[in-house]
Motif scaffolding. Structure first.
Motif, PDB file in Angstrom:
ATOM      1  N   GLU A 131       0.836  -1.211   0.000  1.00 12.49           N
ATOM      2  CA  GLU A 131       0.000   0.000   0.000  1.00 12.49           C
ATOM      3  C   GLU A 131       0.870   1.259   0.000  1.00 12.49           C
ATOM      4  OE1 GLU A 131      -2.792  -0.225   3.309  1.00 12.49           O
ATOM      5  OE2 GLU A 131      -2.851  -2.405   3.174  1.00 12.49           O
ATOM      6  N   ARG A 152       4.135  -4.667  13.352  1.00 12.23           N
ATOM      7  CA  ARG A 152       2.700  -4.482  13.583  1.00 12.23           C
ATOM      8  C   ARG A 152       2.449  -4.459  15.096  1.00 12.23           C
ATOM      9  NH1 ARG A 152      -1.150  -4.823  10.143  1.00 12.23           N
ATOM     10  NH2 ARG A 152      -0.267  -6.394   8.770  1.00 12.23           N
ATOM     11  N   ASP A 190      -9.286  -5.159   8.508  1.00 11.07           N
ATOM     12  CA  ASP A 190      -8.746  -6.451   8.051  1.00 11.07           C
ATOM     13  C   ASP A 190      -7.683  -6.997   9.000  1.00 11.07           C
ATOM     14  OD1 ASP A 190      -6.541  -4.841   7.504  1.00 11.07           O
ATOM     15  OD2 ASP A 190      -6.669  -5.041   5.330  1.00 11.07           O
ATOM     16  N   THR A 191      -7.438  -6.274  10.087  1.00  9.39           N
ATOM     17  CA  THR A 191      -6.402  -6.708  11.030  1.00  9.39           C
ATOM     18  C   THR A 191      -6.953  -6.703  12.449  1.00  9.39           C
ATOM     19  OG1 THR A 191      -4.968  -5.391   9.583  1.00  9.39           O
ATOM     20  CG2 THR A 191      -3.908  -6.454  11.424  1.00  9.39           C
ATOM     21  N   HIS A 213      -0.750  -6.889  -1.622  1.00 12.38           N
ATOM     22  CA  HIS A 213      -0.504  -8.148  -0.902  1.00 12.38           C
ATOM     23  C   HIS A 213      -1.736  -9.044  -0.931  1.00 12.38           C
ATOM     24  CE1 HIS A 213      -1.812  -4.991   1.799  1.00 12.38           C
ATOM     25  NE2 HIS A 213      -2.226  -5.861   2.689  1.00 12.38           N
TER      26      HIS A 213
HETATM   27 MG   LIG Z   1      -2.793  -4.631   6.314  1.00  9.65          MG
END
Ligand SMILES: [Mg+2]
Ligand SMILES: C[S@@+](CC[C@H](N)C(=O)[O-])C[C@H]1O[C@@H](n2cnc3c(N)ncnc32)[C@H](O)[C@@H]1O
Ligand SMILES: Nc1nc2[nH]cc(C(=O)O)c2c(=O)[nH]1
Ligand code: SF4
Length: 222
Positions: free
Chosen positions: A16, A28, A40-41, A211
């Motif tokens: 991204e 992360r 999404d996480t 990804h």
């Molecule tokens: Mg992500």
């Protein structure tokens, strides 16, 4: 020295933003102060996530061991980690590294902006479909520079219209990068391009999450 809660670390291509397609090492962080409808996480803020603590030095040493120069700090929300400013200071001492922070727009960026192109912010402006628009710190628009990005992740045409309102109200064109992304699978990409054409959005870049195209939308650690 501060300790940080880290949900995962990995090397991949950045899927991204302005460095999309380039190798990056990802940190992360665990935990988030928002709860976007489309996250999404979401696992990275669940008590069940296998988070571990790492010190500034642990994180720096991990990054150096990978041999990768682009660093993406994401989450979860990286800017709610106590001491994160100290981590930035340490990473930016190393002139080989280029640090990008993915942040949700609710934290005060004035505390973290630095006089260097080696640090870039990709700041979301959360649109209505996220359910989190009320949490946006609007003063952040004053602290974004040419190197930084405002990103609008749209889940509907109404979201796209709201993004245009914000671009115009805050005169974002020419002041920083402006990216559109779609909530994966929720809004048609071709409709989004049509919307960009209809509104002559010359200063907007549409991004795909590379990804997810490469490894699928549910893959973790990529
Ligand atoms: Mg992500
Ligand atoms: C998981 S968030 C972590 C960083 C920070 N909490 C934030 O929201 O910017 C990283 C980026 O993924 C985007 N994102 C999350 N879920 C998405 C989805 N389902 N489709 C497209 N982008 C998504 C977020 O909007 C954000 O730009
Ligand atoms: N490959 C890859 N690129 C990314 N760029 C930003 C990501 C993020 O979750 O913030 C991300 C991610 O999760 N994976
Ligand atoms: S702010 Fe980012 S990590 Fe937090 S819920 Fe929203 S998309 Fe997910």
């Amino acid at each position: 020295m501060a300790e940080y809660n880290v949900a995962e670390t990995f090397v991949s291509i950045n899927g991204e933003g302005v460095y999309a397609g380039q190798l990056a090492v990802f940190i992360r962080f665990y935990g988030c102060n928002l709860s976007c409808s489309y996250c999404d996480t979401a696992w990275a803020k669940d008590p069940g996530a296998n988070a571990r603590t790492m010190s500034e030095l642990d994180i720096y040493e991990y990054i150096k061991k990978t041999g990768i120069k682009n660093v993406t700090l994401t989450g979860g929300e990286p800017l709610i980690q106590p001491g994160i400013g100290d981590l930035l200071s340490l990473l930016l001492l190393d002139e080989e590294l280029r640090v990008e922070i993915e942040t949700n727009g609710s934290a005060d960026l004035s505390n973290y902006q630095r006089e260097t192109n080696a640090l870039t912010f990709t700041m979301d402006y959360k649109l209505p479909e996220s359910g989190m628009e009320a949490a946006m710190q609007l003063s952040n628009f004053d602290f974004l520079k040419q190197k930084d990005t405002v990103k609008f992740v749209a889940g509907s045409r109404k979201d796209l219209e709201r993004a245009v309102e914000m671009i115009n109200s805050y005169k974002l064109s020419g002041r920083c990068h402006i990216y559109f992304s779609t909530v994966f699978g929720r809004l048609s990409l071709s409709d989004t391009v049509d919307f960009m054409k209809q509104n002559r959005l010359n200063d907007v870049t549409l991004q795909l999450q590379m990804h997810k195209i490469i490894w699928g939308s549910d893959a973790v650690g990529v």
